[in-house]
Structures are given as structure tokens and as C-alpha cells.
Design a protein around this motif. Sequence first.
Motif, PDB file in Angstrom:
ATOM      1  N   LEU A 115      66.731  17.524 -19.603  1.00 33.23           N
ATOM      2  CA  LEU A 115      66.379  18.928 -19.405  1.00 33.23           C
ATOM      3  C   LEU A 115      64.947  19.057 -18.879  1.00 33.23           C
ATOM      4  O   LEU A 115      64.686  19.831 -17.952  1.00 33.23           O
ATOM      5  CB  LEU A 115      66.553  19.720 -20.705  1.00 33.23           C
ATOM      6  CG  LEU A 115      66.211  21.207 -20.638  1.00 33.23           C
ATOM      7  CD1 LEU A 115      66.969  21.922 -19.527  1.00 33.23           C
ATOM      8  CD2 LEU A 115      66.499  21.872 -21.991  1.00 33.23           C
ATOM      9  N   LEU A 116      64.010  18.295 -19.433  1.00 33.23           N
ATOM     10  CA  LEU A 116      62.629  18.353 -18.952  1.00 33.23           C
ATOM     11  C   LEU A 116      62.540  17.921 -17.488  1.00 33.23           C
ATOM     12  O   LEU A 116      61.793  18.515 -16.700  1.00 33.23           O
ATOM     13  CB  LEU A 116      61.724  17.483 -19.828  1.00 33.23           C
ATOM     14  CG  LEU A 116      61.521  17.960 -21.269  1.00 33.23           C
ATOM     15  CD1 LEU A 116      60.720  16.926 -22.059  1.00 33.23           C
ATOM     16  CD2 LEU A 116      60.869  19.316 -21.338  1.00 33.23           C
ATOM     17  N   GLU A 117      63.317  16.910 -17.107  1.00 34.81           N
ATOM     18  CA  GLU A 117      63.320  16.465 -15.710  1.00 34.81           C
ATOM     19  C   GLU A 117      63.932  17.523 -14.795  1.00 34.81           C
ATOM     20  O   GLU A 117      63.454  17.721 -13.666  1.00 34.81           O
ATOM     21  CB  GLU A 117      64.083  15.148 -15.580  1.00 34.81           C
ATOM     22  CG  GLU A 117      63.351  13.977 -16.183  1.00 34.81           C
ATOM     23  CD  GLU A 117      64.125  12.677 -16.150  1.00 34.81           C
ATOM     24  OE1 GLU A 117      63.518  11.641 -16.460  1.00 34.81           O
ATOM     25  OE2 GLU A 117      65.346  12.680 -15.804  1.00 34.81           O
ATOM     26  N   GLU A 118      64.975  18.212 -15.248  1.00 34.36           N
ATOM     27  CA  GLU A 118      65.552  19.295 -14.449  1.00 34.36           C
ATOM     28  C   GLU A 118      64.523  20.383 -14.195  1.00 34.36           C
ATOM     29  O   GLU A 118      64.393  20.895 -13.076  1.00 34.36           O
ATOM     30  CB  GLU A 118      66.770  19.890 -15.165  1.00 34.36           C
ATOM     31  CG  GLU A 118      67.990  19.001 -15.182  1.00 34.36           C
ATOM     32  CD  GLU A 118      69.100  19.524 -16.100  1.00 34.36           C
ATOM     33  OE1 GLU A 118      69.003  20.673 -16.594  1.00 34.36           O
ATOM     34  OE2 GLU A 118      70.050  18.766 -16.343  1.00 34.36           O
ATOM     35  N   ILE A 119      63.775  20.739 -15.231  1.00 32.78           N
ATOM     36  CA  ILE A 119      62.724  21.748 -15.102  1.00 32.78           C
ATOM     37  C   ILE A 119      61.659  21.256 -14.127  1.00 32.78           C
ATOM     38  O   ILE A 119      61.180  22.010 -13.276  1.00 32.78           O
ATOM     39  CB  ILE A 119      62.121  22.070 -16.485  1.00 32.78           C
ATOM     40  CG1 ILE A 119      63.181  22.734 -17.378  1.00 32.78           C
ATOM     41  CG2 ILE A 119      60.883  22.956 -16.354  1.00 32.78           C
ATOM     42  CD1 ILE A 119      62.830  22.747 -18.852  1.00 32.78           C
ATOM     43  N   ALA A 120      61.289  19.987 -14.240  1.00 35.88           N
ATOM     44  CA  ALA A 120      60.277  19.402 -13.353  1.00 35.88           C
ATOM     45  C   ALA A 120      60.702  19.492 -11.896  1.00 35.88           C
ATOM     46  O   ALA A 120      59.904  19.848 -11.020  1.00 35.88           O
ATOM     47  CB  ALA A 120      60.023  17.949 -13.742  1.00 35.88           C
ATOM     48  N   ARG A 121      61.948  19.174 -11.634  1.00 36.92           N
ATOM     49  CA  ARG A 121      62.452  19.257 -10.251  1.00 36.92           C
ATOM     50  C   ARG A 121      62.397  20.701  -9.751  1.00 36.92           C
ATOM     51  O   ARG A 121      62.052  20.952  -8.594  1.00 36.92           O
ATOM     52  CB  ARG A 121      63.874  18.718 -10.175  1.00 36.92           C
ATOM     53  CG  ARG A 121      63.955  17.209 -10.269  1.00 36.92           C
ATOM     54  CD  ARG A 121      65.402  16.731 -10.106  1.00 36.92           C
ATOM     55  NE  ARG A 121      65.515  15.315 -10.233  1.00 36.92           N
ATOM     56  CZ  ARG A 121      65.836  14.672 -11.357  1.00 36.92           C
ATOM     57  NH1 ARG A 121      66.059  15.351 -12.472  1.00 36.92           N
ATOM     58  NH2 ARG A 121      65.926  13.363 -11.378  1.00 36.92           N
ATOM     59  N   SER A 148      60.008   8.226 -10.535  1.00 32.94           N
ATOM     60  CA  SER A 148      60.123   8.963  -9.298  1.00 32.94           C
ATOM     61  C   SER A 148      61.505   9.600  -9.234  1.00 32.94           C
ATOM     62  O   SER A 148      62.504   8.977  -9.594  1.00 32.94           O
ATOM     63  CB  SER A 148      59.926   8.030  -8.104  1.00 32.94           C
ATOM     64  OG  SER A 148      60.127   8.739  -6.916  1.00 32.94           O
ATOM     65  N   PHE A 149      61.568  10.841  -8.778  1.00 30.92           N
ATOM     66  CA  PHE A 149      62.855  11.528  -8.652  1.00 30.92           C
ATOM     67  C   PHE A 149      63.498  11.291  -7.289  1.00 30.92           C
ATOM     68  O   PHE A 149      64.591  11.750  -7.030  1.00 30.92           O
ATOM     69  CB  PHE A 149      62.696  13.042  -8.865  1.00 30.92           C
ATOM     70  CG  PHE A 149      62.200  13.415 -10.231  1.00 30.92           C
ATOM     71  CD1 PHE A 149      62.603  12.739 -11.369  1.00 30.92           C
ATOM     72  CD2 PHE A 149      61.316  14.472 -10.387  1.00 30.92           C
ATOM     73  CE1 PHE A 149      62.160  13.095 -12.624  1.00 30.92           C
ATOM     74  CE2 PHE A 149      60.867  14.851 -11.641  1.00 30.92           C
ATOM     75  CZ  PHE A 149      61.284  14.153 -12.749  1.00 30.92           C
ATOM     76  N   GLN A 150      62.806  10.598  -6.389  1.00 33.57           N
ATOM     77  CA  GLN A 150      63.331  10.417  -5.037  1.00 33.57           C
ATOM     78  C   GLN A 150      64.226   9.215  -4.947  1.00 33.57           C
ATOM     79  O   GLN A 150      64.121   8.264  -5.636  1.00 33.57           O
ATOM     80  CB  GLN A 150      62.186  10.297  -4.033  1.00 33.57           C
ATOM     81  CG  GLN A 150      61.331  11.547  -4.028  1.00 33.57           C
ATOM     82  CD  GLN A 150      60.103  11.409  -3.145  1.00 33.57           C
ATOM     83  OE1 GLN A 150      59.708  10.323  -2.752  1.00 33.57           O
ATOM     84  NE2 GLN A 150      59.476  12.533  -2.855  1.00 33.57           N
TER      85      GLN A 150
END
Length: 144
Positions: free
Chosen positions: A92-98, A142-144
Motif C-alpha cells: 500500500l505504501l508503494e502504491e501511494i508512492a507511485r 526502484s519501481f522501474q
Amino acid sequence: MNKQIIVNQEQLELAFSIRKKVFVDEQHCPIEDEFDAFDDLTSPCTHVLVYYNEKPVGTGRVRQVEGKAKLERICLLKEYRKHGLGKEIITLLEEIAREMGCVKALLHGQTHAEGFYEKLGYVTTSDVFEEDGIPHVKMEKSFQ
């Protein structure tokens, strides 16, 4: 299991209660170090809660720091660990970050949790250092 973004003071107080039980009571961190200027609904932080059987059992927060998402104050009540809920908080935190436009996340992970974060794609980027008397490492993803 349910997870949500904190939107009111009552939910924020639930998160504070969880953090106090984990970081202050269980891990003996000084209470004056646990709560800071980002613990406010008007701060540039997004706080989350995770529930198990409708009981709030975990929390975390994310804020943008120099274009990166900094995941912080991630914790679960002791009796709810090992149920996959920590992964739900991170997801969830990563979704918000994106959604904030971040392409990288960073965190300070306690060394005993380093393997957990590695399984979620985080890479250790520092030597061990102490925060509140607990060994930590800096980690990034990294999200990429």
C-alpha cells in the motif's frame, strides 16, 4: 484483512497506539523519538492502517524526500506477524508512492527485518548503523 489510508484523527490515534506498543513498549525506543512533526494529518505524510479480523494491527507512513518515497514507522503488533500483513503495508505504501510520482522508495530497516525487505525487492545500500539503539540498514527499491 483490510488496509486503508488514514483520513481522520481517530484512525491516526489507532496508528499511534500500534507504534507505541511496538516501538516504545516492545523495542524500548524513547517515546520522544517515536513521534515527530510528520505525525499530523496536515503534514506531507500519508499514514496507513492494516486490519486483521477488523482489528487494527499494523501501520506505516510514506513521505516524499528529494523525489523519493521514504517509507517509515512500519510495524505490526507482535501477535499478528507472519500472516503476510507486513507485505500488505509495504504494498500500500508503494502504491501511494507511485501515485505521488516517485520512481524509487527508501527505508531504514531494522537488520532483523532485512531479509523481509529483500524478498520485496529492496536492496541494502549502507553499512549497519544504530537508530534508537537498534541496528538498521538503509535500503532502496526502484519501481522501474
